[in-house]
Design a protein around this motif. Structure first.
Motif, mmCIF file in Angstrom:
data_model
loop_
_atom_site.group_PDB
_atom_site.id
_atom_site.type_symbol
_atom_site.label_atom_id
_atom_site.label_comp_id
_atom_site.label_asym_id
_atom_site.label_seq_id
_atom_site.Cartn_x
_atom_site.Cartn_y
_atom_site.Cartn_z
ATOM 1 N N MET A 173 11.644 -58.099 45.949
ATOM 2 C CA MET A 173 10.924 -56.831 46.163
ATOM 3 C C MET A 173 10.576 -56.166 44.833
ATOM 4 N N GLY A 174 11.038 -56.758 43.736
ATOM 5 C CA GLY A 174 10.686 -56.213 42.422
ATOM 6 C C GLY A 174 11.813 -55.492 41.707
ATOM 7 N N TYR A 175 12.964 -55.365 42.353
ATOM 8 C CA TYR A 175 14.092 -54.704 41.683
ATOM 9 C C TYR A 175 14.703 -55.629 40.639
ATOM 10 N N ASN A 176 15.251 -55.033 39.577
ATOM 11 C CA ASN A 176 16.011 -55.819 38.601
ATOM 12 C C ASN A 176 17.445 -55.913 39.085
ATOM 13 N N GLY A 228 13.011 -66.358 39.196
ATOM 14 C CA GLY A 228 12.361 -65.105 38.765
ATOM 15 C C GLY A 228 13.134 -64.428 37.671
ATOM 16 N N CYS A 229 12.376 -63.784 36.762
ATOM 17 C CA CYS A 229 13.052 -63.239 35.579
ATOM 18 C C CYS A 229 13.696 -61.892 35.842
ATOM 19 N N ASN A 230 13.510 -61.313 37.054
ATOM 20 C CA ASN A 230 14.188 -60.033 37.307
ATOM 21 C C ASN A 230 15.505 -60.199 38.060
ATOM 22 N N LEU A 231 15.957 -61.453 38.198
ATOM 23 C CA LEU A 231 17.277 -61.708 38.798
ATOM 24 C C LEU A 231 18.125 -62.458 37.785
ATOM 25 N N HIS A 232 19.280 -61.871 37.441
ATOM 26 C CA HIS A 232 20.199 -62.484 36.489
ATOM 27 C C HIS A 232 21.552 -62.683 37.146
ATOM 28 N N ILE A 233 22.253 -63.677 36.648
ATOM 29 C CA ILE A 233 23.528 -64.024 37.264
ATOM 30 C C ILE A 233 24.620 -64.074 36.206
ATOM 31 N N VAL A 234 25.764 -63.473 36.512
ATOM 32 C CA VAL A 234 26.952 -63.635 35.671
ATOM 33 C C VAL A 234 27.815 -64.681 36.368
ATOM 34 N N PRO A 235 27.835 -65.900 35.841
ATOM 35 C CA PRO A 235 28.518 -66.982 36.551
ATOM 36 C C PRO A 235 30.036 -66.918 36.399
ATOM 37 N N SER A 236 30.682 -67.551 37.374
ATOM 38 C CA SER A 236 32.142 -67.647 37.311
ATOM 39 C C SER A 236 32.501 -69.128 37.221
ATOM 40 N N PHE A 269 29.986 -52.744 30.319
ATOM 41 C CA PHE A 269 28.583 -52.693 30.737
ATOM 42 C C PHE A 269 27.617 -52.191 29.674
ATOM 43 N N GLY A 270 27.974 -51.112 29.019
ATOM 44 C CA GLY A 270 27.119 -50.550 27.974
ATOM 45 C C GLY A 270 25.682 -50.356 28.440
ATOM 46 N N ASP A 271 24.743 -50.896 27.659
ATOM 47 C CA ASP A 271 23.309 -50.708 27.937
ATOM 48 C C ASP A 271 22.843 -51.387 29.225
ATOM 49 N N LEU A 272 23.635 -52.326 29.726
ATOM 50 C CA LEU A 272 23.209 -53.057 30.929
ATOM 51 C C LEU A 272 22.953 -52.121 32.100
ATOM 52 N N GLU A 273 23.689 -51.028 32.133
ATOM 53 C CA GLU A 273 23.522 -50.035 33.210
ATOM 54 C C GLU A 273 22.061 -49.633 33.368
ATOM 55 N N GLU A 274 21.363 -49.555 32.246
ATOM 56 C CA GLU A 274 19.970 -49.083 32.285
ATOM 57 C C GLU A 274 19.006 -50.225 32.614
ATOM 58 N N ALA A 275 19.434 -51.458 32.435
ATOM 59 C CA ALA A 275 18.528 -52.597 32.607
ATOM 60 C C ALA A 275 18.355 -53.013 34.072
ATOM 61 N N TYR A 276 19.304 -52.616 34.911
ATOM 62 C CA TYR A 276 19.268 -53.092 36.302
ATOM 63 C C TYR A 276 19.197 -51.942 37.300
ATOM 64 N N HIS A 277 18.479 -52.218 38.396
ATOM 65 C CA HIS A 277 18.520 -51.284 39.521
ATOM 66 C C HIS A 277 19.812 -51.494 40.313
ATOM 67 N N PHE A 278 20.179 -52.779 40.456
ATOM 68 C CA PHE A 278 21.357 -53.096 41.264
ATOM 69 C C PHE A 278 22.248 -54.130 40.581
ATOM 70 N N VAL A 279 23.555 -53.919 40.711
ATOM 71 C CA VAL A 279 24.526 -54.964 40.365
ATOM 72 C C VAL A 279 25.222 -55.328 41.673
ATOM 73 N N ILE A 280 25.133 -56.594 42.054
ATOM 74 C CA ILE A 280 25.730 -57.049 43.318
ATOM 75 C C ILE A 280 26.905 -57.970 42.973
ATOM 76 N N MET A 281 28.098 -57.625 43.452
ATOM 77 C CA MET A 281 29.290 -58.381 43.058
ATOM 78 C C MET A 281 29.927 -59.104 44.247
ATOM 79 N N ASP A 282 30.174 -60.384 44.041
ATOM 80 C CA ASP A 282 30.870 -61.190 45.059
ATOM 81 C C ASP A 282 32.335 -61.304 44.645
ATOM 82 N N THR A 283 33.239 -61.210 45.623
ATOM 83 C CA THR A 283 34.668 -61.233 45.302
ATOM 84 C C THR A 283 35.400 -62.305 46.109
ATOM 85 N N PRO A 284 36.568 -62.725 45.624
ATOM 86 C CA PRO A 284 37.344 -63.707 46.384
ATOM 87 C C PRO A 284 38.069 -63.033 47.555
#
Ligand code: ATP
Ligand code: MG
Length: 273
Positions: free
Chosen positions: A30-33, A80-88, A115-130
């Protein structure tokens, strides 16, 4: 500021990863980062995005070890370049159990200051947990604005929901994260049979403390969802005609509506940034 969402349930196999994967991909489409973070040593979300964990140079483990920043371990999604992943990677469990984290006075808050500046770079941070209640889950709860609890309808669902509501209450009460809120409960693996309907009636009944939290959208049991994960992609890139895609699309829209009721809608529009 990014809106940070955790998918959590102490029960295993309820659709946490499937929801994190498809919600992230749908929001990005939908265009969100979006930054999708995998807090699970099983690495299912990472693999679900088609990332080969054997070829990764760095992962969330290195962030917990204090050897890398979040930005340094972030991978761009191939769709797509507006989706980034922090791998585990599976070694994250060893890192967490190692003396320097295990004995750390603020071991549940290690990620809070990364997080620092990352807060401003993304609309959403989605976290998966065990599943369970590990240091990894506690770290995600320490930074979250909202928790979504995916759940399977069965005789024990209300026990799991009470545990999660109490956990969110504890996180607030112990000042780990006073701003955290339960955003909603998402029914997954839904089947139109009497068993599902009976348990749904209990959770959505007028006396139920969970009634107000239930998302209207129900994710039906649909084999395409597991096929797409097995192929290393969210269902939006695998089969847009499937019930799995339709349900997660409806859920993503309902999720945005619910958030827009809590925030000014302008914050949420991709074009507004
Ligand atoms: N709606 C659905 N219909 C059919 N299969 C599904 C559905 N949602 C998830 N699955 C499949 O069920 C399994 C468990 O789902 P998932 O991995 O999302 O659960 P989880 O809560 O993340 O599990 P864990 O607690 O182990 O991390 C996976 O194989 C997934 O592909
Ligand atoms: Mg999972």
């Amino acid at each position: 500021m990014a809106i940070k969402i955790v998918l959590a349930n102490r029960k295993g196999g309820v659709g946490k990863t499937t929801t994190a994967l498809n919600l992230s991909a749908n929001l990005a489409s939908m265009g969100y980062n979006v930054l999708a973070m995998d807090f699970d040593p099983q690495s299912n979300l990472t693999v679900g995005f088609g990332i080969n964990i054997l070829s990764l140079g760095a992962s969330l483990s290195n962030v917990f070890e204090d050897r890398c920043s979040i930005a340094e371990v972030t991978v761009t999604d191939r769709h797509g370049c507006n989706l980034h992943i922090v791998p585990s990677t599976p070694d994250i469990e060893k890192v967490i159990e190692s003396g320097c984290v295990a004995n750390h006075l603020r071991k549940n808050e290690l990620i809070k200051f990364k997080f620092g500046d990352l807060e401003e770079a993304y609309h959403f941070v989605i976290m998966d947990t065990p599943p369970g209640k590990s240091t990894l889950t506690m770290n995600s709860l320490a930074i979250a604005d909202y928790v979504i609890v995916p759940m399977r309808l069965d005789a024990l669902s209300t026990v799991g929901l009470k545990q999660m509501r109490d956990l969110v209450g504890d996180v607030k009460a112990q000042w780990l994260n006073p701003k955290i809120e339960l955003l909603g409960l998402l029914c997954t693996f839904y089947e139109q049979n009497t068993d599902s309907l009976e348990h749904m009636d209990i959770i959505s009944g007028v006396d139920s403390p969970f009634r107000e939290y239930l998302f209207e959208t129900r994710i039906r049991k649909n084999i395409t969802l597991s096929k797409s994960i097995a192929r290393g992609m969210p269902v939006i890139h695998f089969d847009k005609r499937s019930h799995g895609y339709m349900d997660y699309d409806a859920f993503t829209r309902e999720f945005l509506k619910r958030l827009e009721a809590e925030h000014s809608s302008a914050i949420l529009r991709p074009t507004a940034i």
